[in-house]
Design an enzyme around this catalytic site. Structure first.
Site, mmCIF file in Angstrom:
data_model
loop_
_atom_site.group_PDB
_atom_site.id
_atom_site.type_symbol
_atom_site.label_atom_id
_atom_site.label_comp_id
_atom_site.label_asym_id
_atom_site.label_seq_id
_atom_site.Cartn_x
_atom_site.Cartn_y
_atom_site.Cartn_z
ATOM 1 N N GLU A 1 87.133 20.989 -53.045
ATOM 2 C CA GLU A 1 86.028 20.863 -52.087
ATOM 3 C C GLU A 1 86.478 21.421 -50.739
ATOM 4 O O GLU A 1 87.675 21.662 -50.522
ATOM 5 C CB GLU A 1 85.594 19.396 -51.961
ATOM 6 N N HIS B 1 75.000 12.643 -43.630
ATOM 7 C CA HIS B 1 75.659 12.280 -44.893
ATOM 8 C C HIS B 1 76.629 11.112 -44.768
ATOM 9 O O HIS B 1 76.731 10.302 -45.674
ATOM 10 C CB HIS B 1 76.406 13.513 -45.400
ATOM 11 N N HIS C 1 76.059 16.794 -44.118
ATOM 12 C CA HIS C 1 76.492 17.549 -45.304
ATOM 13 C C HIS C 1 75.754 18.883 -45.277
ATOM 14 O O HIS C 1 74.548 18.922 -45.050
ATOM 15 C CB HIS C 1 76.153 16.771 -46.578
ATOM 16 N N ARG D 1 85.153 13.744 -41.404
ATOM 17 C CA ARG D 1 85.785 13.294 -42.663
ATOM 18 C C ARG D 1 86.013 14.458 -43.615
ATOM 19 O O ARG D 1 85.121 15.265 -43.855
ATOM 20 C CB ARG D 1 84.883 12.273 -43.347
ATOM 21 N N ARG E 1 83.241 20.634 -43.426
ATOM 22 C CA ARG E 1 81.793 20.435 -43.376
ATOM 23 C C ARG E 1 81.150 20.713 -42.032
ATOM 24 O O ARG E 1 80.037 21.218 -41.972
ATOM 25 C CB ARG E 1 81.504 18.973 -43.702
HETATM 26 P P1 FAD Z 1 78.141 1.193 -49.896
HETATM 27 O O1 FAD Z 1 78.528 1.686 -51.233
HETATM 28 O O2 FAD Z 1 77.112 1.949 -49.155
HETATM 29 O O3 FAD Z 1 77.664 -0.310 -50.103
HETATM 30 C C1 FAD Z 1 77.096 -1.030 -49.039
HETATM 31 C C2 FAD Z 1 76.738 -2.401 -49.549
HETATM 32 O O4 FAD Z 1 76.358 -3.232 -48.455
HETATM 33 C C3 FAD Z 1 75.551 -2.405 -50.516
HETATM 34 O O5 FAD Z 1 75.808 -3.341 -51.533
HETATM 35 C C4 FAD Z 1 74.409 -2.897 -49.645
HETATM 36 O O6 FAD Z 1 73.409 -3.580 -50.376
HETATM 37 C C5 FAD Z 1 75.150 -3.884 -48.748
HETATM 38 N N1 FAD Z 1 74.452 -4.177 -47.503
HETATM 39 C C6 FAD Z 1 74.091 -3.346 -46.505
HETATM 40 N N2 FAD Z 1 73.462 -4.025 -45.536
HETATM 41 C C7 FAD Z 1 73.434 -5.319 -45.928
HETATM 42 C C8 FAD Z 1 72.901 -6.513 -45.383
HETATM 43 N N3 FAD Z 1 72.262 -6.543 -44.207
HETATM 44 N N4 FAD Z 1 73.026 -7.661 -46.085
HETATM 45 C C9 FAD Z 1 73.643 -7.680 -47.297
HETATM 46 N N5 FAD Z 1 74.176 -6.579 -47.860
HETATM 47 C C10 FAD Z 1 74.067 -5.414 -47.174
HETATM 48 N N6 FAD Z 1 82.432 9.893 -50.836
HETATM 49 C C11 FAD Z 1 83.465 10.353 -51.554
HETATM 50 O O7 FAD Z 1 84.616 9.995 -51.293
HETATM 51 N N7 FAD Z 1 83.250 11.214 -52.592
HETATM 52 C C12 FAD Z 1 82.010 11.657 -52.934
HETATM 53 O O8 FAD Z 1 81.847 12.411 -53.873
HETATM 54 C C13 FAD Z 1 80.907 11.194 -52.173
HETATM 55 N N8 FAD Z 1 79.653 11.624 -52.469
HETATM 56 C C14 FAD Z 1 78.608 11.093 -51.763
HETATM 57 C C15 FAD Z 1 77.301 11.456 -52.124
HETATM 58 C C16 FAD Z 1 76.215 10.894 -51.473
HETATM 59 C C17 FAD Z 1 74.817 11.277 -51.864
HETATM 60 C C18 FAD Z 1 76.439 9.955 -50.437
HETATM 61 C C19 FAD Z 1 75.276 9.322 -49.710
HETATM 62 C C20 FAD Z 1 77.728 9.594 -50.072
HETATM 63 C C21 FAD Z 1 78.818 10.157 -50.730
HETATM 64 N N9 FAD Z 1 80.125 9.805 -50.396
HETATM 65 C C22 FAD Z 1 81.169 10.291 -51.131
HETATM 66 C C23 FAD Z 1 80.383 8.752 -49.417
HETATM 67 C C24 FAD Z 1 80.663 7.439 -50.163
HETATM 68 O O9 FAD Z 1 79.804 7.333 -51.271
HETATM 69 C C25 FAD Z 1 80.460 6.227 -49.264
HETATM 70 O O10 FAD Z 1 81.128 6.412 -48.047
HETATM 71 C C26 FAD Z 1 81.023 4.971 -49.924
HETATM 72 O O11 FAD Z 1 80.490 4.817 -51.205
HETATM 73 C C27 FAD Z 1 80.709 3.758 -49.076
HETATM 74 O O12 FAD Z 1 81.067 2.613 -49.806
HETATM 75 P P2 FAD Z 1 80.946 1.197 -49.120
HETATM 76 O O13 FAD Z 1 81.455 0.211 -50.098
HETATM 77 O O14 FAD Z 1 81.550 1.214 -47.775
HETATM 78 O O15 FAD Z 1 79.368 1.005 -48.894
HETATM 79 C C1 SIN Z 2 79.973 15.897 -52.319
HETATM 80 O O1 SIN Z 2 80.018 15.722 -53.532
HETATM 81 O O2 SIN Z 2 79.775 16.982 -51.775
HETATM 82 C C2 SIN Z 2 80.182 14.716 -51.459
HETATM 83 C C3 SIN Z 2 81.606 14.492 -51.322
HETATM 84 C C4 SIN Z 2 81.841 13.592 -50.161
HETATM 85 O O3 SIN Z 2 80.914 13.230 -49.449
HETATM 86 O O4 SIN Z 2 83.001 13.245 -49.951
#
Ligand code: FAD
Ligand code: SIN
Length: 527
Positions: free
Chosen positions: A112, A345, A236, A380, A284
């Site tokens: 990537e 993103h 993104h 990032r 990015r």
């Molecule tokens: P999240 O997985 O967002 O979980 C948040 C949690 O908090 C959820 O359960 C939600 O319900 C809960 N929550 C929020 N507010 C409240 C509230 N008020 N009360 C109770 N619960 C609440 N990163 C990579 O490293 N590789 C990738 O390939 C990648 N691809 C991505 C593709 C997309 C489309 C997106 C959007 C992001 C991508 N990212 C990627 C980034 C990565 O997915 C996120 O940064 C990561 O998953 C965040 O995880 P987290 O556990 O911090 O939060």
């Molecule tokens: C992607 O698959 O391009 C997202 C990867 C990332 O957000 O880290």
């Protein structure tokens, strides 16, 4: 009556569930989630997880790439800490049953932007769903973990909510709205971990799920924790441009496997004009700014991303989810280009934490996208964020276990007070304000900024603050109102931080201060 647990975790994504599993050998853990248990960004991740697994690669390379993408704002200590733990995180996920793609006896590594080597482990182009499923299956099977979806947390419970005020400054848990009953309950614990994800939905166009409204950052800020580098919002480069489907990501791995960015009318491969060395695989911020420039310069709606020069079977094999989704919209990526635009993103800034996931507030830990750990700096590096969730989920759990004797149980807590509010009679205000915030954030606080536009946004925020505070003070909370209040808080933190940075660095690019200072400084906001 407050419901008491050993440890309370807000969020059931990669960060929250990793912490829960690490604690549950000896502690009773409650995990609260807004909406469904799979509603966060984790389930939507596509590209994969960065880790040094190839003999030709080194930690030093991954560290250098991360620092280079982060434009020197990263904290080296954190970068080393996370990257050196990446292979362990991947082994742990394999043990939990994540079916990563293989390449003979090894894991298949894709590439990537910003990475000097192939180092992204993945499950086709739907890595996040596989990770979410494996973590959730393990959590559901664990008798020490209670999972409570449908709970929108409103505010952290702190010293000021104690029935007999002790002035301790401690965090004791959270008030959460039961979305089904409409009642707000107090959940208390010896320690609380905030893992509520990012604030992407503060922008009109975002790849993030609907619930990414910055709740965790806003709750921690209101409780008294510092937040840092909120101006560093990542866009993104390649979100699908489609009038029906507004936030479908086209993974960076498409460019990693040869995808080219083209002017839609002339077919010119325009990255040659912006970053001739790294082309489509520049970090990015560079690629998103180049697309933004093309769109504005030539009055375009989108640019093209084209991988149709690769064999059709290769494209379908690597990107089955994207291929199917696009075919459903009448776009065959094996035969022609995909229309794409940049979209918000990832939230690089957030609650300031140390290497153990500790925040400023005693009893409050944080992990994942709601934090600013020092890993990402001003931008990032792709696929470093799931990794951050695993490493800091485990770090927070380890610190809680190590300090358990100091983490005293909560005292009696005042119940949620609803005596002065009534049911809302004007839901339309919420929708109107939500739309307005997302529009001016996109137009005034986007990829390219100016002080004048930021000041306009700050002015709108001041007006909306009064309106939302008045509404919040008079009406019973709903998830929509909770989110609006947090969205506005997140917008204010982003704009205040952006106005405070008098330089362009990484994701913060302003026409009024185009140069980069010789010394990199964090923007730290103190409540
Ligand atoms: P999240 O997985 O967002 O979980 C948040 C949690 O908090 C959820 O359960 C939600 O319900 C809960 N929550 C929020 N507010 C409240 C509230 N008020 N009360 C109770 N619960 C609440 N990163 C990579 O490293 N590789 C990738 O390939 C990648 N691809 C991505 C593709 C997309 C489309 C997106 C959007 C992001 C991508 N990212 C990627 C980034 C990565 O997915 C996120 O940064 C990561 O998953 C965040 O995880 P987290 O556990 O911090 O939060
Ligand atoms: C992607 O698959 O391009 C997202 C990867 C990332 O957000 O880290």
């Amino acid at each position: 009556m407050a419901k008491q647990h050993d440890v309370l975790i807000i969020g059931s994504g990669a960060a929250g569930l990793t912490a829960a599993l690490a604690l549950a050998e000896t502690k009773k853990v409650l995990v609260l989630a807004k909406g469904s248990l799979t509603g966060g960004s984790t389930a939507w991740a596509q590209g994969g997880i960065a880790a040094v697994l190839d003999a030709g690669d080194t930690f030093e390379n991954h560290i250098r790439d991360t620092m280079r993408a982060g434009a020197g704002l990263n904290r080296l200590e954190t970068v080393e800490y996370v990257i050196e733990r990446a292979p362990h995180s991947i082994r742990r996920l394999v043990e939990l049953g994540v079916p990563f793609n293989e390449d003979g006896a090894d894991l298949h590594l894709t590439r990537e932007g910003g990475h000097s080597h192939r180092r992204i482990v993945h499950v086709n182009d739907a890595t996040g769903w596989a990770v979410q499923e494996a973590l959730l299956n393990a959590a559901e099977a664990n008798p020490n973990i209670t999972l409570l979806p449908g709970r929108s947390c409103v505010d952290l419970i702190t010293g000021r909510h104690e029935a007999r005020y002790s002035g301790s400054g401690r965090v004791w848990g959270v008030y959460a709205l039961d979305e089904a009953s409409g009642k707000v309950e107090a959940h208390t614990a010896n320690a609380t971990i905030m893992a509520a994800g990012g604030a992407g939905r503060v922008y009109q166009f975002s790849t993030a799920p609907r619930g990414a409204t910055g709740d965790g950052i806003a709750m921690a800020w209101r409780a008294g924790a510092r937040v840092s580098n909120m101006e560093m919002m990542q866009f993104h480069p390649t979100c699908l441009y489609n009038l029906e489907v507004k936030n479908f990501l086209i993974t960076e791995a498409v460019r990693g496997e040869g995808g080219r960015l083209l002017h839609p009318e002339t077919g010119h491969r325009f990255m040659a004009d912006y970053d001739p060395e790294r082309m489509e695989l520049a970090p990015r911020d560079v690629v998103a700014r180049a697309i933004d420039d093309q769109i504005k310069r030539y009055g375009l709606d989108f640019v093209h991303l084209d991988i149709s020069h690769q064999p059709a079977e290769f494209v379908k094999g690597h990107f089955p989810t994207i291929y199917d989704k696009l075919m459903g919209l009448g776009i065959d990526m094996t035969k022609g280009p995909i229309p794409v635009v940049p979209a918000q993103h990832y939230t690089c800034g957030g609650i300031l934490i140390d290497l153990a996931g500790r925040t400023d507030l005693p009893g409050l830990y944080a992990a994942g996208e709601c934090t600013e750990s020092g890993l990402h700096g001003a931008n990032r590096l792709a696929s470093n964020s799931l990794l951050e969730c695993f490493v800091f989920g485990e770090a927070a759990a380890a610190d809680i276990l190590a300090r358990w004797e100091e983490l005293d149980p909560p005292p009696a807590i005042n119940p949620w007070d609803e005596s002065r509010v009534t049911d809302s009679d004007e839901e339309v205000i919420i929708k109107q304000n939500w739309t307005e915030i997302r529009r001016f954030m996109w137009n005034y606080v986007g990829i390219v900024r100016t002080t004048k536009r930021l000041e306009r946004a700050a002015h709108r925020i001041r007006l909306l603050n009064d309106e939302v505070a008045d509404y919040y003070g008079h009406f019973r909370v709903t998830t929509d109102l909770i989110e609006l209040r947090n969205l506005l808080q997140a917008a204010e933190l982003i704009v205040t931080s952006a106005l405070a940075r008098h330089e362009s660095r990484g994701l913060h690019f302003t026409l009024d201060y185009p140069g980069t200072d010789s010394l990199a400084r964090d923007t730290v906001l103190v409540p």
